[in-house]
Design an enzyme around this catalytic site. Structure first.
Site, PDB file in Angstrom:
ATOM      1  N   LYS A  22      50.203  32.063  64.582  1.00 56.25           N
ATOM      2  CA  LYS A  22      49.937  32.727  63.617  1.00 56.25           C
ATOM      3  C   LYS A  22      50.605  34.117  63.619  1.00 56.25           C
ATOM      4  CE  LYS A  22      46.120  35.880  65.135  1.00 56.25           C
ATOM      5  NZ  LYS A  22      46.349  37.190  64.747  1.00 56.25           N
ATOM      6  N   ASN A  23      50.885  34.708  64.880  1.00 54.77           N
ATOM      7  CA  ASN A  23      51.522  36.150  64.786  1.00 54.77           C
ATOM      8  C   ASN A  23      53.012  36.142  64.120  1.00 54.77           C
ATOM      9  OD1 ASN A  23      49.219  37.281  65.495  1.00 54.77           O
ATOM     10  ND2 ASN A  23      49.910  37.702  67.487  1.00 54.77           N
ATOM     11  N   ARG A  92      43.923  43.862  60.547  1.00 57.35           N
ATOM     12  CA  ARG A  92      45.185  44.632  60.889  1.00 57.35           C
ATOM     13  C   ARG A  92      46.400  44.545  60.448  1.00 57.35           C
ATOM     14  NH1 ARG A  92      47.690  47.317  64.344  1.00 57.35           N
ATOM     15  NH2 ARG A  92      47.877  49.601  64.295  1.00 57.35           N
ATOM     16  N   CYS A 116      39.613  49.494  65.790  1.00 55.23           N
ATOM     17  CA  CYS A 116      39.382  48.090  65.915  1.00 55.23           C
ATOM     18  C   CYS A 116      38.719  47.922  67.283  1.00 55.23           C
ATOM     19  CB  CYS A 116      40.419  47.274  65.594  1.00 55.23           C
ATOM     20  SG  CYS A 116      41.484  46.815  66.789  1.00 55.23           S
ATOM     21  N   ARG A 121      44.636  51.769  68.107  1.00 51.96           N
ATOM     22  CA  ARG A 121      45.933  51.104  67.215  1.00 51.96           C
ATOM     23  C   ARG A 121      46.296  51.732  65.905  1.00 51.96           C
ATOM     24  NH1 ARG A 121      44.405  44.508  67.235  1.00 51.96           N
ATOM     25  NH2 ARG A 121      46.854  44.390  67.417  1.00 51.96           N
ATOM     26  N   PRO A 122      46.779  52.937  66.353  1.00 51.58           N
ATOM     27  CA  PRO A 122      47.531  53.616  65.166  1.00 51.58           C
ATOM     28  C   PRO A 122      48.762  53.101  64.502  1.00 51.58           C
ATOM     29  CG  PRO A 122      47.928  54.710  67.274  1.00 51.58           C
ATOM     30  CD  PRO A 122      47.299  53.622  67.744  1.00 51.58           C
ATOM     31  N   ASP A 304      47.673  39.067  74.727  1.00 47.55           N
ATOM     32  CA  ASP A 304      47.076  37.961  74.138  1.00 47.55           C
ATOM     33  C   ASP A 304      46.665  36.970  75.219  1.00 47.55           C
ATOM     34  OD1 ASP A 304      47.292  39.742  71.930  1.00 47.55           O
ATOM     35  OD2 ASP A 304      48.507  38.342  70.742  1.00 47.55           O
ATOM     36  N   ILE A 326      48.695  47.303  77.682  1.00 49.51           N
ATOM     37  CA  ILE A 326      49.142  47.311  76.110  1.00 49.51           C
ATOM     38  C   ILE A 326      47.960  48.177  75.397  1.00 49.51           C
ATOM     39  CG2 ILE A 326      49.852  45.942  74.282  1.00 49.51           C
ATOM     40  CD1 ILE A 326      51.815  46.049  76.494  1.00 49.51           C
ATOM     41  N   ARG A 396      39.687  33.052  63.329  1.00 49.80           N
ATOM     42  CA  ARG A 396      40.742  33.834  62.842  1.00 49.80           C
ATOM     43  C   ARG A 396      42.223  33.526  63.416  1.00 49.80           C
ATOM     44  NH1 ARG A 396      41.035  39.700  64.374  1.00 49.80           N
ATOM     45  NH2 ARG A 396      42.728  39.453  63.417  1.00 49.80           N
TER      46      ARG A 396
HETATM   47  C1  UD1 Z   1      50.926  42.560  67.609  1.00 41.52           C
HETATM   48  C2  UD1 Z   1      50.037  41.218  67.803  1.00 41.52           C
HETATM   49  C3  UD1 Z   1      49.002  41.196  68.622  1.00 41.52           C
HETATM   50  C4  UD1 Z   1      49.240  41.614  70.182  1.00 41.52           C
HETATM   51  C5  UD1 Z   1      50.184  42.948  70.113  1.00 41.52           C
HETATM   52  C6  UD1 Z   1      50.906  43.120  71.318  1.00 41.52           C
HETATM   53  C7  UD1 Z   1      50.269  40.308  65.473  1.00 41.52           C
HETATM   54  C8  UD1 Z   1      49.721  40.324  64.051  1.00 41.52           C
HETATM   55  N1  UD1 Z   1      49.574  41.148  66.293  1.00 41.52           N
HETATM   56  O1  UD1 Z   1      49.957  43.595  67.373  1.00 41.52           O
HETATM   57  O2  UD1 Z   1      48.280  40.089  68.677  1.00 41.52           O
HETATM   58  O3  UD1 Z   1      48.344  41.894  70.989  1.00 41.52           O
HETATM   59  O4  UD1 Z   1      51.351  42.761  68.993  1.00 41.52           O
HETATM   60  O5  UD1 Z   1      51.565  41.947  71.785  1.00 41.52           O
HETATM   61  O6  UD1 Z   1      51.277  40.069  65.761  1.00 41.52           O
HETATM   62  N2  UD1 Z   1      50.864  51.461  68.711  1.00 41.52           N
HETATM   63  C9  UD1 Z   1      50.933  53.044  68.547  1.00 41.52           C
HETATM   64  N3  UD1 Z   1      51.352  53.261  67.274  1.00 41.52           N
HETATM   65  C10 UD1 Z   1      51.832  52.371  66.496  1.00 41.52           C
HETATM   66  C11 UD1 Z   1      51.993  51.002  66.737  1.00 41.52           C
HETATM   67  C12 UD1 Z   1      51.447  50.717  68.115  1.00 41.52           C
HETATM   68  O7  UD1 Z   1      50.358  53.787  69.203  1.00 41.52           O
HETATM   69  O8  UD1 Z   1      52.489  53.130  65.445  1.00 41.52           O
HETATM   70  C13 UD1 Z   1      50.476  51.125  70.134  1.00 41.52           C
HETATM   71  C14 UD1 Z   1      49.216  50.143  69.737  1.00 41.52           C
HETATM   72  O9  UD1 Z   1      48.045  51.136  69.973  1.00 41.52           O
HETATM   73  C15 UD1 Z   1      49.248  49.271  71.050  1.00 41.52           C
HETATM   74  C16 UD1 Z   1      50.632  49.344  71.450  1.00 41.52           C
HETATM   75  O10 UD1 Z   1      51.392  50.257  70.832  1.00 41.52           O
HETATM   76  O11 UD1 Z   1      48.494  50.104  72.378  1.00 41.52           O
HETATM   77  C17 UD1 Z   1      51.187  47.889  71.110  1.00 41.52           C
HETATM   78  O12 UD1 Z   1      50.843  47.534  69.777  1.00 41.52           O
HETATM   79  P1  UD1 Z   1      51.909  46.829  68.898  1.00 41.52           P
HETATM   80  O13 UD1 Z   1      53.021  45.951  69.639  1.00 41.52           O
HETATM   81  O14 UD1 Z   1      52.288  47.476  67.530  1.00 41.52           O
HETATM   82  O15 UD1 Z   1      50.795  45.559  68.697  1.00 41.52           O
HETATM   83  P2  UD1 Z   1      50.431  45.009  66.921  1.00 41.52           P
HETATM   84  O16 UD1 Z   1      51.847  44.743  66.262  1.00 41.52           O
HETATM   85  O17 UD1 Z   1      49.628  45.617  66.248  1.00 41.52           O
END
Ligand code: UD1
Length: 419
Positions: A22-23, A92, A116, A121-122, A304, A326, A396
Site C-alpha cells: 500500500k505505502n 492523509r 489524525c 502529523r504536520p 507500522d 515516530i 484501508r
Molecule cells: C509514512 C507511512 C506510514 C508510516 C510512516 C512512518 C505512507 C502512506 N505512510 O507516513 O504508514 O507509519 O511513514 O514510517 O507511506 N513529520 C513532521 N512534519 C512533516 C512530516 C512528518 O513533523 O512535515 C513527523 C510526523 O508527525 C511523524 C514523523 O515525522 O511524527 C514521521 O512521519 P513521516 O515519515 O512523514 O510519515 P508519513 O509519510 O506520514
C-alpha cells in the site's frame, strides 16, 4: 457496517501470498501526475486507500482503468490541480499530490490534513523543502496553495527522515530545473520503489535507499511501467499472528531484507525464521519470550509493526518494553487489548507488557489501521469469541485479510452488523 468475528485458539499453518505494498502504491500512483502519457502499474492492491486515490485522480480529470491488480492512468494537461478536504481527511497520503502537481503544472492547492488518530502529523517538512526549490507557499482557509513557474534544483536537508516529505520532494525534483540534492532522506523500501517507478518514466535519480538522493531534473517524463513491491507490513502482520498462535507459516511475495529488524526481534522472541529468495518462513513452538523493542526510521523497527508485535507479546513468557519514537499517541490498541485480559501499562511513549498465559475473547473496536490488525491477532489467541468492529480501518490497508487468515486455519469471518 461490517465486523470481524474470530474464535481464538487455532494454530496457523500453511502458506500465504502478500499483496502489493500500500505505502509504495500510493506515492507511485500520485507520481503518474507528472506526465500526460499513459502509465501502467502492476501489483496494485485492492484496498480502500487505493480506491480513494483513484477517486482523487479522477476528480482531477485523470482517466483511471483497473483490471485485476493492474491499473493504468492518463492525466491530461487541463487537470484540476486540487486535492479537496473531504479526500485528504479520509487519506492523509493525498498530500503527496503536492510535489507532482506543482512540478508539472506550476501550481497546486491541497487541503491541510489536520489532526489524525495517531498524532498531529504536520506537513511542515514538505512545505519548507518545496520552498527551497523556489515554490511560494500560501496557507489560506485550511488549504496550502503552492506556486512556482518552474521549480529550481537545490540542496535540501530534511530535519527528520520523513517518508512522505522525501517522496514529495523526490517527485517534484524530477521535473525541476537542474540538480537537486536531498539529504537526511528516509530510506524505506517504498522510497526505492517510487524511485524505480520514476526511472521507468525517464527520471534520473541516484542514491535512493541511502540518506542522500541526487536528482537531475528533466523537462518532461514518459509514462511509467512498473510493478509494485510486496507489502512488508502485511507480511510482518502474518508473521506476528503466527508468533502469537504458534504454528508454521510461509509468507510469500516479500523480500526478507525489507523486514530485517522485525525478523531479528521475532527470532529473539523464540521464533524460528527462515529467509528465502522471495519468502519468509516462521515456525513457532510454545509461547514467545518477552523482548524489548523501539520503533525507528528504516532500517530500524517500523512503527507500522509496533501494534502487531505487541499483540503477540501479550501472551509472552516474561515482560516486554515497547517504545514508540515516530508517532505520539500510537497506543490506541492498548485499552482494547486490555479488554482481552492483556496486562499493559503505558508510561509516556513506552508500554510495559507483562506476558499472560491466556487471553479471553471480548468485543473490541478498531481505532486505526495497524491497531485493527493487532486486535485481530489478539482475537486469534484469545479463548472464545472476539468481535472487532469498525473494520473499515482494516480495509484501508489489508487486502482480504480474513480470507487469507482463514486459509491458514484461523476461525475468522466477516459479518455485517445486522447479523
Ligand atoms: C509514512 C507511512 C506510514 C508510516 C510512516 C512512518 C505512507 C502512506 N505512510 O507516513 O504508514 O507509519 O511513514 O514510517 O507511506 N513529520 C513532521 N512534519 C512533516 C512530516 C512528518 O513533523 O512535515 C513527523 C510526523 O508527525 C511523524 C514523523 O515525522 O511524527 C514521521 O512521519 P513521516 O515519515 O512523514 O510519515 P508519513 O509519510 O506520514
Amino acid at each position: 457496517m461490517d465486523k470481524i468475528k474470530i474464535t481464538g485458539g487455532a494454530k496457523l499453518a500453511g502458506s500465504v501470498e502478500v499483496s502489493g505494498a500500500k505505502n509504495a502504491a500510493l506515492p507511485i500512483l500520485f507520481s503518474g501526475l507528472l506526465t500526460e502519457k499513459k502509465s501502467t502499474y502492476r501489483r496494485i492492491p485492492d484496498l480502500q486507500d487505493i480506491k480513494t486515490t483513484a477517486h482523487l485522480l479522477e476528480q482531477m480529470g485523470a482517466t483511471v482503468e483497473r483490471s485485476g491488480s493492474e491499473l493504468s492512468m492518463t492525466v491530461p494537461s487541463q487537470a484540476l490541480k486540487e486535492a479537496p478536504y473531504d479526500l485528504v481527511r479520509k487519506m492523509r497520503a493525498s498530500v503527496l499530490v503536492l510535489g507532482p502537481l506543482l512540478a508539472r503544472f506550476g501550481e497546486a492547492k491541497v487541503s491541510l490534513p489536520g489532526g489524525c488518530a495517531i498524532g498531529a502529523r504536520p506537513i511542515n517538512f514538505h512545505l519548507t523543502a518545496l520552498e527551497k526549490l523556489g515554490a511560494t507557499i500560501e496557507l489560506t482557509e485550511g488549504y496550502v496553495i503552492a506556486r512556482a513557474k518552474r521549480l529550481k534544483g537545490n540542496r535540501v536537508v530534511f530535519d527528520f527522515p520523513s517518508v512522505g516529505a522525501t517522496e514529495n520532494l523526490l517527485m517534484a525534483a524530477t521535473l525541476a530545473e537542474g540538480e537537486t540534492l536531498l539529504e537526511n532522506c528516509a530510506r524505506e523500501p517504498e522510497i526505492i520503489d517510487l524511485a524505480n517507478a520514476l526511472r521507468s518514466m525517464g527520471a534520473e535519480i541516484e542514491g535512493d535507499g541511502t540518506e542522500i538522493i541526487r536528482i537531475q531534473g528533466k523537462t518532461s517524463l514518459n509514462g511509467a511501467n512498473h510493478e509494485v513491491i510486496g507489502d512488508r507490513i502485511e507480511a510482518g502482520t502474518f508473521l506476528a499472528a503466527t508468533m502469537a498462535t504458534g504454528g508454521q507459516v510461509l509468507v510469500r511475495g516479500i523480500q526478507p531484507i525489507f523486514l530485517d529488524s522485525v525478523l531479528e526481534k521475532m527470532s529473539e522472541a523464540g521464533a524460528e525464521i527462515t529467509r528465502e529468495t522471495n519468502a519468509i518462513g516462521i515456525k513457532m513452538s510454545g509461547r514467545p519470550r518477552g523482548i524489548d523493542f523501539k520503533t525507528l526510521p528504516f532500517p530500524g523497527f517500523p512503527t507500522d509493526m509496533q501494534a502487531q508485535l505487541m499483540a503477540a507479546l501479550v501472551v509472552a513468557d516474561g515482560s516486554s518494553l515497547i517504545t514508540e519514537t515516530i508517532f505520539e499517541n500510537r497506543f490506541m490498541h492498548v485499552p482494547e487489548l486490555s479488554r482481552l485480559g492483556a496486562d499493559l501499562t503505558i508510561r509516556g511513549n513506552t508500554v510495559l507488557v507483562r506476558g499472560k498465559k491466556e487471553l479471553v475473547g471480548a468485543p473490541l473496536m478498531a481505532t486505526d489501521l495497524r491497531a485493527s490488525a493487532s486486535l485481530v491477532i489478539g482475537g486469534l489467541v484469545a479463548r472464545g469469541e472476539t468481535t472487532v468492529s469498525r473494520i473499515y480501518h482494516l480495509d484501508r490497508g489489508y487486502e482480504k485479510m480474513e480470507a487469507k487468515l482463514k486459509s491458514l486455519g484461523a476461525q475468522i469471518e466477516r459479518v455485517s452488523d445486522g447479523e
